[in-house]
Enzyme design. Sequence first.
Site, PDB file in Angstrom:
ATOM      1  N   GLU A 174       0.807  -1.222   0.000  1.00 55.74           N
ATOM      2  CA  GLU A 174       0.000   0.000   0.000  1.00 55.74           C
ATOM      3  C   GLU A 174       0.844   1.277   0.000  1.00 55.74           C
ATOM      4  N   TYR A 176       3.452   1.959   2.014  1.00 51.61           N
ATOM      5  CA  TYR A 176       4.015   2.345   3.310  1.00 51.61           C
ATOM      6  C   TYR A 176       5.535   2.071   3.330  1.00 51.61           C
ATOM      7  N   ARG A 224       2.460  -8.772   4.376  1.00 53.25           N
ATOM      8  CA  ARG A 224       1.566  -8.202   3.345  1.00 53.25           C
ATOM      9  C   ARG A 224       2.447  -7.663   2.223  1.00 53.25           C
ATOM     10  N   HIS A 262      -1.476   3.862  -1.871  1.00 57.01           N
ATOM     11  CA  HIS A 262      -2.566   4.814  -1.614  1.00 57.01           C
ATOM     12  C   HIS A 262      -2.581   5.955  -2.630  1.00 57.01           C
ATOM     13  N   GLN A 349     -18.403   5.161   2.677  1.00 55.69           N
ATOM     14  CA  GLN A 349     -18.926   6.383   3.291  1.00 55.69           C
ATOM     15  C   GLN A 349     -18.730   6.458   4.809  1.00 55.69           C
TER      16      GLN A 349
HETATM   17  P1  FAD Z   1     -36.511   7.731   0.911  1.00 56.78           P
HETATM   18  O1  FAD Z   1     -35.467   6.850   0.390  1.00 56.78           O
HETATM   19  O2  FAD Z   1     -36.894   8.909   0.097  1.00 56.78           O
HETATM   20  O3  FAD Z   1     -37.792   6.856   1.243  1.00 56.78           O
HETATM   21  C1  FAD Z   1     -39.025   7.388   1.583  1.00 56.78           C
HETATM   22  C2  FAD Z   1     -40.118   6.422   1.225  1.00 56.78           C
HETATM   23  O4  FAD Z   1     -41.355   6.886   1.751  1.00 56.78           O
HETATM   24  C3  FAD Z   1     -40.336   6.233  -0.259  1.00 56.78           C
HETATM   25  O5  FAD Z   1     -40.233   4.875  -0.597  1.00 56.78           O
HETATM   26  C4  FAD Z   1     -41.744   6.767  -0.493  1.00 56.78           C
HETATM   27  O6  FAD Z   1     -42.440   6.065  -1.506  1.00 56.78           O
HETATM   28  C5  FAD Z   1     -42.400   6.577   0.852  1.00 56.78           C
HETATM   29  N1  FAD Z   1     -43.536   7.472   1.148  1.00 56.78           N
HETATM   30  C6  FAD Z   1     -43.546   8.824   1.183  1.00 56.78           C
HETATM   31  N2  FAD Z   1     -44.757   9.274   1.561  1.00 56.78           N
HETATM   32  C7  FAD Z   1     -45.535   8.195   1.775  1.00 56.78           C
HETATM   33  C8  FAD Z   1     -46.898   8.029   2.201  1.00 56.78           C
HETATM   34  N3  FAD Z   1     -47.686   9.033   2.518  1.00 56.78           N
HETATM   35  N4  FAD Z   1     -47.388   6.763   2.308  1.00 56.78           N
HETATM   36  C9  FAD Z   1     -46.594   5.688   1.998  1.00 56.78           C
HETATM   37  N5  FAD Z   1     -45.304   5.815   1.611  1.00 56.78           N
HETATM   38  C10 FAD Z   1     -44.783   7.048   1.506  1.00 56.78           C
HETATM   39  N6  FAD Z   1     -27.083   7.967  -0.393  1.00 56.78           N
HETATM   40  C11 FAD Z   1     -25.923   7.507   0.018  1.00 56.78           C
HETATM   41  O7  FAD Z   1     -25.687   7.492   1.225  1.00 56.78           O
HETATM   42  N7  FAD Z   1     -24.989   7.017  -0.843  1.00 56.78           N
HETATM   43  C12 FAD Z   1     -25.201   7.002  -2.171  1.00 56.78           C
HETATM   44  O8  FAD Z   1     -24.330   6.572  -2.924  1.00 56.78           O
HETATM   45  C13 FAD Z   1     -26.432   7.473  -2.646  1.00 56.78           C
HETATM   46  N8  FAD Z   1     -26.694   7.483  -3.966  1.00 56.78           N
HETATM   47  C14 FAD Z   1     -27.878   7.953  -4.403  1.00 56.78           C
HETATM   48  C15 FAD Z   1     -28.111   7.965  -5.772  1.00 56.78           C
HETATM   49  C16 FAD Z   1     -29.331   8.415  -6.251  1.00 56.78           C
HETATM   50  C17 FAD Z   1     -29.563   8.430  -7.729  1.00 56.78           C
HETATM   51  C18 FAD Z   1     -30.324   8.869  -5.351  1.00 56.78           C
HETATM   52  C19 FAD Z   1     -31.654   9.357  -5.854  1.00 56.78           C
HETATM   53  C20 FAD Z   1     -30.078   8.889  -4.000  1.00 56.78           C
HETATM   54  C21 FAD Z   1     -28.843   8.439  -3.518  1.00 56.78           C
HETATM   55  N9  FAD Z   1     -28.540   8.451  -2.164  1.00 56.78           N
HETATM   56  C22 FAD Z   1     -27.368   7.970  -1.712  1.00 56.78           C
HETATM   57  C23 FAD Z   1     -29.441   9.066  -1.182  1.00 56.78           C
HETATM   58  C24 FAD Z   1     -30.212   8.024  -0.371  1.00 56.78           C
HETATM   59  O9  FAD Z   1     -30.855   7.131  -1.225  1.00 56.78           O
HETATM   60  C25 FAD Z   1     -31.188   8.762   0.541  1.00 56.78           C
HETATM   61  O10 FAD Z   1     -30.472   9.572   1.439  1.00 56.78           O
HETATM   62  C26 FAD Z   1     -32.049   7.800   1.334  1.00 56.78           C
HETATM   63  O11 FAD Z   1     -32.791   6.979   0.461  1.00 56.78           O
HETATM   64  C27 FAD Z   1     -33.012   8.545   2.231  1.00 56.78           C
HETATM   65  O12 FAD Z   1     -33.747   7.613   2.947  1.00 56.78           O
HETATM   66  P2  FAD Z   1     -35.210   7.884   3.537  1.00 56.78           P
HETATM   67  O13 FAD Z   1     -35.649   6.592   4.052  1.00 56.78           O
HETATM   68  O14 FAD Z   1     -35.140   9.034   4.461  1.00 56.78           O
HETATM   69  O15 FAD Z   1     -36.096   8.370   2.314  1.00 56.78           O
HETATM   70  P1  NAP Z   2     -26.618  17.732  -2.695  1.00 54.35           P
HETATM   71  O1  NAP Z   2     -25.372  16.959  -2.544  1.00 54.35           O
HETATM   72  O2  NAP Z   2     -27.021  18.646  -1.610  1.00 54.35           O
HETATM   73  O3  NAP Z   2     -26.460  18.536  -4.054  1.00 54.35           O
HETATM   74  C1  NAP Z   2     -27.415  19.422  -4.536  1.00 54.35           C
HETATM   75  C2  NAP Z   2     -26.813  20.279  -5.638  1.00 54.35           C
HETATM   76  O4  NAP Z   2     -27.796  21.171  -6.094  1.00 54.35           O
HETATM   77  C3  NAP Z   2     -25.631  21.086  -5.195  1.00 54.35           C
HETATM   78  O5  NAP Z   2     -24.621  20.899  -6.162  1.00 54.35           O
HETATM   79  C4  NAP Z   2     -26.129  22.527  -5.162  1.00 54.35           C
HETATM   80  O6  NAP Z   2     -25.015  23.246  -5.633  1.00 54.35           O
HETATM   81  C5  NAP Z   2     -27.320  22.508  -6.088  1.00 54.35           C
HETATM   82  N1  NAP Z   2     -28.457  23.338  -5.655  1.00 54.35           N
HETATM   83  C6  NAP Z   2     -28.977  23.453  -4.405  1.00 54.35           C
HETATM   84  N2  NAP Z   2     -30.042  24.278  -4.405  1.00 54.35           N
HETATM   85  C7  NAP Z   2     -30.212  24.695  -5.681  1.00 54.35           C
HETATM   86  C8  NAP Z   2     -31.155  25.565  -6.343  1.00 54.35           C
HETATM   87  N3  NAP Z   2     -32.125  26.152  -5.664  1.00 54.35           N
HETATM   88  N4  NAP Z   2     -31.018  25.749  -7.651  1.00 54.35           N
HETATM   89  C9  NAP Z   2     -30.019  25.157  -8.339  1.00 54.35           C
HETATM   90  N5  NAP Z   2     -29.115  24.350  -7.791  1.00 54.35           N
HETATM   91  C10 NAP Z   2     -29.204  24.118  -6.472  1.00 54.35           C
HETATM   92  O7  NAP Z   2     -27.822  16.770  -2.926  1.00 54.35           O
HETATM   93  P2  NAP Z   2     -28.073  15.564  -3.922  1.00 54.35           P
HETATM   94  O8  NAP Z   2     -27.138  15.546  -5.063  1.00 54.35           O
HETATM   95  O9  NAP Z   2     -29.524  15.693  -4.191  1.00 54.35           O
HETATM   96  O10 NAP Z   2     -27.808  14.303  -3.054  1.00 54.35           O
HETATM   97  C11 NAP Z   2     -28.625  13.977  -1.939  1.00 54.35           C
HETATM   98  C12 NAP Z   2     -27.870  13.171  -0.937  1.00 54.35           C
HETATM   99  O11 NAP Z   2     -27.577  11.891  -1.456  1.00 54.35           O
HETATM  100  C13 NAP Z   2     -26.553  13.841  -0.609  1.00 54.35           C
HETATM  101  O12 NAP Z   2     -26.433  13.992   0.783  1.00 54.35           O
HETATM  102  C14 NAP Z   2     -25.516  12.903  -1.090  1.00 54.35           C
HETATM  103  O13 NAP Z   2     -24.469  12.768  -0.134  1.00 54.35           O
HETATM  104  C15 NAP Z   2     -26.243  11.583  -1.227  1.00 54.35           C
HETATM  105  N6  NAP Z   2     -25.636  10.908  -2.360  1.00 54.35           N
HETATM  106  C16 NAP Z   2     -24.403  10.384  -2.197  1.00 54.35           C
HETATM  107  C17 NAP Z   2     -23.774   9.787  -3.255  1.00 54.35           C
HETATM  108  C18 NAP Z   2     -22.406   9.186  -3.070  1.00 54.35           C
HETATM  109  O14 NAP Z   2     -21.812   8.742  -4.026  1.00 54.35           O
HETATM  110  N7  NAP Z   2     -21.862   9.123  -1.895  1.00 54.35           N
HETATM  111  C19 NAP Z   2     -24.383   9.724  -4.483  1.00 54.35           C
HETATM  112  C20 NAP Z   2     -25.639  10.274  -4.628  1.00 54.35           C
HETATM  113  C21 NAP Z   2     -26.243  10.872  -3.557  1.00 54.35           C
HETATM  114  P3  NAP Z   2     -24.986  24.832  -5.829  1.00 54.35           P
HETATM  115  O15 NAP Z   2     -25.758  25.381  -4.664  1.00 54.35           O
HETATM  116  O16 NAP Z   2     -23.547  25.198  -5.826  1.00 54.35           O
HETATM  117  O17 NAP Z   2     -25.587  25.050  -7.143  1.00 54.35           O
HETATM  118 FE1  SF4 Z   3     -17.757   0.727   4.483  1.00 55.40          FE
HETATM  119 FE2  SF4 Z   3     -20.106  -0.255   5.254  1.00 55.40          FE
HETATM  120 FE3  SF4 Z   3     -19.925   1.079   2.942  1.00 55.40          FE
HETATM  121 FE4  SF4 Z   3     -18.872  -1.375   3.238  1.00 55.40          FE
HETATM  122  S1  SF4 Z   3     -21.034  -0.810   3.307  1.00 55.40           S
HETATM  123  S2  SF4 Z   3     -17.885   0.363   2.316  1.00 55.40           S
HETATM  124  S3  SF4 Z   3     -18.145  -1.286   5.330  1.00 55.40           S
HETATM  125  S4  SF4 Z   3     -19.581   1.907   4.987  1.00 55.40           S
END
Ligand code: FAD
Ligand code: NAP
Ligand code: SF4
Length: 693
Positions: A174, A176, A224, A262, A349
């Site tokens: 790695e 080191y 390693r 790294h 993460q």
């Molecule tokens: P949600 O996932 O939004 O779930 C809420 C649920 O409530 C939904 O299934 C909805 O249908 C249901 N619901 C709402 N209202 C009602 C109602 N009245 N009755 C019945 N059901 C209802 N996070 C990461 O940490 N790492 C990532 O790499 C990552 N990648 C992402 C990539 C994409 C493209 C997207 C869109 C999101 C990503 N996220 C990622 C974000 C992550 O998925 C969200 O932070 C997480 O899903 C939030 O969880 P939650 O349970 O709060 O809400």
């Molecule tokens: P986010 O990370 O908060 O990004 C939102 C983006 O929208 C920012 O780039 C912001 O940048 C812009 N924005 C905010 N308000 C705006 C407005 N009013 N008009 C135009 N642009 C605006 O949120 P997200 O991409 O929706 O992701 C949601 C969560 O999912 C995040 O917490 C993220 O960590 C998680 N997630 C993680 C991964 C991963 O790979 N780890 C992947 C997907 C999602 P500016 O304000 O500079 O424009």
């Molecule tokens: Fe790390 Fe858990 Fe994500 Fe695996 S699932 S990479 S152990 S945070």
Amino acid sequence: MSETKQTVTTPYSNMLAPLDLGFTTLKNRVLMGSMHVGLEEEKGGFEKLAAFYAARAKGGVGLIVTGGISPNIAGWVAPFAGRMSSLRHAKKHKVITQAVHAEGGKICMQILHSGRYGYHPLNVSASAVKSPITPFKPKSLSTRGVYNTIKDYAQCAAYAQSAGYDGVEIMGSEGYLINQFFCERTNFRDDEFGGSLENRARLAIETVKQTRAEVGANFIIIYRLSMLDLVEGGAPWEEVVYLAKAIEAAGATLINTGIGWHEARVPTIATSVPRAAFTWITQRMKEQVSLPLITTNRINTPEVAEDVLAKGHADMVSMARPFLADPDFVAKAMRNESDQINTCIACNQACLDHAFEQKRASCLVNPQACYETELIFKTVGQAKKLAVVGAGPAGLAFATYAAQRGHEVHIYDQASEIGGQFNYAKQVPGKEEFYETLRYYARMIDVHGVHLHLNTRVDAQVLANEGFAEVVMATGIKPRTLTIPGHNHPKVLSYLDVLRDHQPVGQKVAVIGAGGIGFDVSEYLVETQSLTTDLDKWLVHWGIDKAFSAPGALMPKTAPQPVATQPQAATASPVNREVYLLQRKTTKVGKGLGKTTGWIHRTSLANHNVKMLNGVSYEKVDDAGLHIMVGDEYKVLDVDNIIVCAGQESLRELEQPLAQLDIPVHIIGGAYEAGELDAKRAIRQGAELAAKI
Ligand code: FAD
Ligand code: NAP
Ligand code: SF4
């Protein structure tokens, strides 16, 4: 030394076969790889570490390797990081070894001298050359200093033995210290530790020899070995083989595989890396040495582990993060319950990103990891009838942990499947592992008897009529919409229109918002195919030369290669799609992405010629496209579609009506706070509420 394979009546007979090391036998072929989790330096951390390792020993893992412990101050990873250079230090570790042994496990301590990677001004290396990833230029060790360092390693191993460890792992990969001495990239010395291969290998070989002399024959020494450096100036294959043979002769018990320094610009453990992507190099080494070899990187299920071993790529597999995700990985495999394993999705993460931020590590999918003594799910005396609205990550975590404790839990979702936004994440090329989390929760719903109600949008009155004692609102978020003129133009789509409803997207696209979702949507738009299931293409894409014709196993051109293009379709095709990824902030686009994975996303999009613009203000949308200002310059992006990924707002429509009906409500996940929400926070909130409700 002989290896005994035993027939076990599970599909994992190779993985579960014992490994006889002569003086001791490991109960199976699974090694929990070294991870520094941050508890090593925390006050009261050793008791927590003991519980952490004991849980994994109880879960049946064959051998555990601890996080890296330095043999001296110069070798610290960071100021005051874990060190073992006295009996006083060793004594503190006894609580760990005793806890592991009480559960029938075995544990080795990793000895790690970080060399120039040390994040402090006292660091040292073979030569005074700063690493590209740390700010501190190292001092070159004097010849005497090198001999003293070898003594420190051997002495450290002896202290580890006195602390009750079953062995040590000497970290030689790695990038080191030992790796820095071995490779011409970082060794410009002219004494007996520099120049010729024999000289560059001397530190590694003498360290193993003196360690063996210090600890005697009946103590495990794992070395390693960096089999693929993946950096320019890394070791050529012949030199790696030379070192492996010398390490065997010097008295090592096992050789573990190290992949990539790294500072390498090749992903080695991220989720987009194919499973078991590097075991071929361990297999090649098996032809050269006779001691047992351990292989590693992106092995995360018993099926993958079994396949690697059955193909003869190695004698043992190392998995590190999978044991954060599930301490009972081996026990579940033994019971033939692999579908109940909480699979590591390789997101980094909560583990590696935390380690780099000097925070305690945990796991996105298992918030109990490294919190074994703090987050406890006790069986309840009196069960409550609980409703959970929303089966996204937050609702699923709450529901399954609360039901595990004995509550009667009903979970509702308006969608036809569980998972919430994870269902969109899993569609992004390279994020297929996210399926595993939903498979796990689906299984836990069955195992713990959660009542699942899909296709059911609930309102407050329905919940009141059902007589729930308490309601958990996990309704998530709604995407933020634009307010600029033309925001209703047919060109404008939300990320849900694209990822959930699969609406057609044109050839020229502007993505508004460069957060995690903006990056994922861009990847989805430009990537023709996911490479996670095509190892050879993936290796070529990242410039890794399987033939190992150049030192470090890099192809002459190290920049990632575009994937071979498919014939251009008449309709919009991801191939050569023109994408602009925009943000208002003037900081580097993608700066807020994960510490250890952001560079991979940025490299991948840059490789697809995605134009990333910062300092953008959005003026309007019309038939001509998206009108923006970048600094003082007015521009019209002539695009077919504008996809809004501008963050999110909480969805908590039920809060008021439930309050009016006097039903106690708890709000978690995105419904609680949409800003900076991710699944790590959503799942932890669900788990913490379940532990105390
Ligand atoms: P949600 O996932 O939004 O779930 C809420 C649920 O409530 C939904 O299934 C909805 O249908 C249901 N619901 C709402 N209202 C009602 C109602 N009245 N009755 C019945 N059901 C209802 N996070 C990461 O940490 N790492 C990532 O790499 C990552 N990648 C992402 C990539 C994409 C493209 C997207 C869109 C999101 C990503 N996220 C990622 C974000 C992550 O998925 C969200 O932070 C997480 O899903 C939030 O969880 P939650 O349970 O709060 O809400
Ligand atoms: P986010 O990370 O908060 O990004 C939102 C983006 O929208 C920012 O780039 C912001 O940048 C812009 N924005 C905010 N308000 C705006 C407005 N009013 N008009 C135009 N642009 C605006 O949120 P997200 O991409 O929706 O992701 C949601 C969560 O999912 C995040 O917490 C993220 O960590 C998680 N997630 C993680 C991964 C991963 O790979 N780890 C992947 C997907 C999602 P500016 O304000 O500079 O424009
Ligand atoms: Fe790390 Fe858990 Fe994500 Fe695996 S699932 S990479 S152990 S945070």
